[in-house]
Write an enzyme that holds these catalytic residues in place. Structure first.
Site, PDB file in Angstrom:
ATOM      1  CB  CYS A 116      -0.948   0.013   1.185  1.00 45.82           C
ATOM      2  SG  CYS A 116      -2.048  -1.389   1.206  1.00 45.82           S
ATOM      3  CG  HIS A 257      -3.039   3.382   2.494  1.00 44.30           C
ATOM      4  ND1 HIS A 257      -3.649   3.050   1.298  1.00 44.30           N
ATOM      5  CD2 HIS A 257      -3.016   2.248   3.244  1.00 44.30           C
ATOM      6  CE1 HIS A 257      -3.964   1.769   1.328  1.00 44.30           C
ATOM      7  NE2 HIS A 257      -3.604   1.260   2.489  1.00 44.30           N
ATOM      8  CG  ASN A 287      -6.400  -1.031   1.700  1.00 46.35           C
ATOM      9  OD1 ASN A 287      -5.804  -0.568   0.723  1.00 46.35           O
ATOM     10  ND2 ASN A 287      -5.780  -1.516   2.761  1.00 46.35           N
TER      11      ASN A 287
HETATM   12  N1  ACO Z   1     -17.676  -8.973  10.505  1.00 44.26           N
HETATM   13  C1  ACO Z   1     -18.044  -9.271  11.763  1.00 44.26           C
HETATM   14  N2  ACO Z   1     -17.156  -9.614  12.721  1.00 44.26           N
HETATM   15  C2  ACO Z   1     -15.856  -9.639  12.367  1.00 44.26           C
HETATM   16  C3  ACO Z   1     -15.411  -9.337  11.071  1.00 44.26           C
HETATM   17  C4  ACO Z   1     -16.393  -9.003  10.118  1.00 44.26           C
HETATM   18  N3  ACO Z   1     -16.070  -8.676   8.843  1.00 44.26           N
HETATM   19  N4  ACO Z   1     -14.068  -9.438  11.035  1.00 44.26           N
HETATM   20  C5  ACO Z   1     -13.679  -9.786  12.273  1.00 44.26           C
HETATM   21  N5  ACO Z   1     -14.771  -9.914  13.077  1.00 44.26           N
HETATM   22  C6  ACO Z   1     -14.803 -10.271  14.489  1.00 44.26           C
HETATM   23  C7  ACO Z   1     -13.536 -10.942  14.948  1.00 44.26           C
HETATM   24  O1  ACO Z   1     -13.606 -12.335  14.686  1.00 44.26           O
HETATM   25  C8  ACO Z   1     -13.534 -10.627  16.430  1.00 44.26           C
HETATM   26  O2  ACO Z   1     -14.405 -11.521  17.087  1.00 44.26           O
HETATM   27  P1  ACO Z   1     -14.000 -12.138  18.531  1.00 44.26           P
HETATM   28  O3  ACO Z   1     -13.876 -10.947  19.428  1.00 44.26           O
HETATM   29  O4  ACO Z   1     -15.138 -13.049  18.836  1.00 44.26           O
HETATM   30  O5  ACO Z   1     -12.680 -12.823  18.307  1.00 44.26           O
HETATM   31  C9  ACO Z   1     -14.178  -9.233  16.493  1.00 44.26           C
HETATM   32  O6  ACO Z   1     -14.884  -9.061  15.251  1.00 44.26           O
HETATM   33  C10 ACO Z   1     -13.173  -8.106  16.652  1.00 44.26           C
HETATM   34  O7  ACO Z   1     -12.139  -8.292  15.700  1.00 44.26           O
HETATM   35  P2  ACO Z   1     -10.868  -7.400  15.705  1.00 44.26           P
HETATM   36  O8  ACO Z   1      -9.891  -7.927  14.724  1.00 44.26           O
HETATM   37  O9  ACO Z   1     -10.423  -7.182  17.123  1.00 44.26           O
HETATM   38  O10 ACO Z   1     -11.488  -6.021  15.167  1.00 44.26           O
HETATM   39  P3  ACO Z   1     -10.777  -4.637  15.077  1.00 44.26           P
HETATM   40  O11 ACO Z   1     -11.562  -3.641  15.818  1.00 44.26           O
HETATM   41  O12 ACO Z   1      -9.306  -4.739  15.332  1.00 44.26           O
HETATM   42  O13 ACO Z   1     -10.951  -4.296  13.507  1.00 44.26           O
HETATM   43  C11 ACO Z   1      -9.784  -4.409  11.404  1.00 44.26           C
HETATM   44  C12 ACO Z   1     -10.447  -5.182  12.530  1.00 44.26           C
HETATM   45  C13 ACO Z   1     -10.858  -3.575  10.719  1.00 44.26           C
HETATM   46  C14 ACO Z   1      -9.201  -5.408  10.424  1.00 44.26           C
HETATM   47  C15 ACO Z   1      -8.697  -3.501  11.973  1.00 44.26           C
HETATM   48  O14 ACO Z   1      -7.865  -4.219  12.850  1.00 44.26           O
HETATM   49  C16 ACO Z   1      -7.842  -2.886  10.886  1.00 44.26           C
HETATM   50  O15 ACO Z   1      -8.306  -2.075  10.101  1.00 44.26           O
HETATM   51  N6  ACO Z   1      -6.548  -3.189  10.859  1.00 44.26           N
HETATM   52  C17 ACO Z   1      -5.627  -2.622   9.882  1.00 44.26           C
HETATM   53  C18 ACO Z   1      -5.806  -3.352   8.597  1.00 44.26           C
HETATM   54  C19 ACO Z   1      -5.200  -2.644   7.429  1.00 44.26           C
HETATM   55  O16 ACO Z   1      -5.299  -1.455   7.296  1.00 44.26           O
HETATM   56  N7  ACO Z   1      -4.605  -3.419   6.542  1.00 44.26           N
HETATM   57  C20 ACO Z   1      -4.166  -2.947   5.306  1.00 44.26           C
HETATM   58  C21 ACO Z   1      -2.725  -2.853   5.239  1.00 44.26           C
HETATM   59  S1  ACO Z   1      -2.295  -2.238   3.724  1.00 44.26           S
HETATM   60  C22 ACO Z   1      -1.621  -3.399   2.619  1.00 44.26           C
HETATM   61  O17 ACO Z   1      -0.460  -3.356   2.406  1.00 44.26           O
HETATM   62  C23 ACO Z   1      -2.497  -4.385   1.965  1.00 44.26           C
END
Ligand code: ACO
Length: 330
Positions: A116, A257, A287
């Site tokens: 990214c 980004h 994204n």
């Molecule tokens: N729908 C419903 N529930 C979900 C989903 C979904 N799509 N995805 C995960 N959950 C659940 C999980 O299983 C978890 O359940 P549990 O508590 O029973 O285990 C709960 O929701 C919370 O999950 P978390 O991972 O703690 O959620 P968080 O608030 O951290 O948000 C997210 C997740 C959106 C992925 C966040 O961590 C994030 O944006 N991280 C950065 C990701 C990013 O930007 N990546 C791109 C990098 S760029 C590149 O180079 C490609």
């Protein structure tokens, strides 16, 4: 740090027509519009049509950037495509785009992978090559077909990504105070496992077993990536401002980004710069990795959010984990 001798002459972008909403996704994986919106700010994303390739999206964005720059294919002697979803492992997507656009055979064409952060890396590379005096006009393209490497059964990743492309044309600056003023690139070591595609490379060539296990799909430890992303983007933004003796409030618009609205909000808080100084379109595209910043930059320009004399800050992070920032005076 680059010398202020290169300028963006034109921008362009492209997004496929097909819109995939959160509501539609919630019919195929266990998720909801409410979860996706509150955790990421994403409402919908674009998905490439069957047969539509990364190069096709890059070509559309590049044509619009060339038109905006009032240049033709014959003027381009350098093409860098930032992508981690190339049409083929080889040759590069830049070569395929060269052929589709009918660019001169004297043009140097290559892909660059910094996930990214790819567009910021590619911009810095192209500007340095133009500043060397050996190239005149470059097409810098960020293009991704992330729908092809996302596991549509994995709700923790598939809701976050989309397809698209953005492009800029750069050339020598007639005015030393205008153009790319500088960049700050970096890489956090020992973070490969946090965000990667484990299979399909030379380390683990594809086998029927690896394909059945889904090793060729993107894997991410979202929580860890989130924390490091905020830290790295904040650091990249602060460092470049400090290098140029600038305060955050002198930036008219930050083009971050577009990975997650909460990451952008955290940067806004850390920099003490209100959210109306941040361009946001993650709600409409999700994204799009290396395409995200040039797509946002083009939308910001075409919607009148960027004017002559404005100072913009680009800031990104991605798999690697790579991170980077760039300062642009229009
Ligand atoms: N729908 C419903 N529930 C979900 C989903 C979904 N799509 N995805 C995960 N959950 C659940 C999980 O299983 C978890 O359940 P549990 O508590 O029973 O285990 C709960 O929701 C919370 O999950 P978390 O991972 O703690 O959620 P968080 O608030 O951290 O948000 C997210 C997740 C959106 C992925 C966040 O961590 C994030 O944006 N991280 C950065 C990701 C990013 O930007 N990546 C791109 C990098 S760029 C590149 O180079 C490609």
């Amino acid at each position: 740090m680059s010398t202020p001798s290169t300028v963006i002459l034109g921008t362009g972008s492209y997004a496929p027509d097909r819109i995939l909403t959160n509501a539609e996704l919630s019919k195929t994986v266990d998720t909801s519009d409410e979860w996706i919106r509150t955790r990421s700010g994403i409402r919908e994303r674009r998905i490439a049509a069957a047969g539509e390739k990364t190069s096709d999206m890059g070509v559309q964005a590049a044509r619009r950037a060339l038109e905006d720059a009032r240049l033709t294919a014959a003027d381009i002697d350098l093409v860098i495509v930032a992508t981690f979803t190339p049409d083929l492992p080889m040759p590069s997507t830049a070569c395929i785009i060269q052929q589709k656009l009918g660019l001169p055979t004297t043009a140097a064409c290559f892909d660059l992978c910094a996930a990214c952060t790819g567009f910021v890396y590619a911009l810095d590379t192209a500007c340095a090559m133009i500043a060397s005096g050996r190239y005149r006009h470059a097409l810098v393209i960020g293009a991704e077909k992330l729908s092809s490497i996302v596991d549509w059964k994995d709700r923790t990743t598939c809701v976050l990504f989309g397809d698209g492309a953005g492009a800029v044309v750069i050339g020598p600056s007639p005015d030393a105070g205008r153009g790319l003023l500088g960049t700050r690139l970096g890489t956090l070591g020992d973070t490969v496992d946090l965000l990667c595609i484990p299979g399909g490379g030379s380390n683990a060539p594809a086998t029927p077993a690896s394909i059945a296990a889904g090793d060729h799909f993107l894997k991410m430890k979202g929580k860890e990536v989130f924390k490091l992303a905020v830290r790295a983007m904040d650091e990249a933004a602060r460092d470049i401002l400090e290098q140029h003796h600038l305060r955050a409030d002198q930036i008219s618009l930050v083009i971050p980004h577009q990975a997650n609205l909460r990451i952008i909000e955290a940067i806004s808080q850390y920099l003490e710069l209100p959210m109306d100084r941040f361009f946001v379109n993650v709600d409409r595209y999700g994204n799009t990795s290396a395409a995200s910043i040039p797509l946002a930059l083009d939308e910001a320009r075409r919607s009148g959010r960027i004017k002559a004399g404005d100072l913009n800050l680009l800031v990104a992070f991605g798999a690697g984990l790579t991170y980077g920032s760039a300062l642009i005076r229009w």
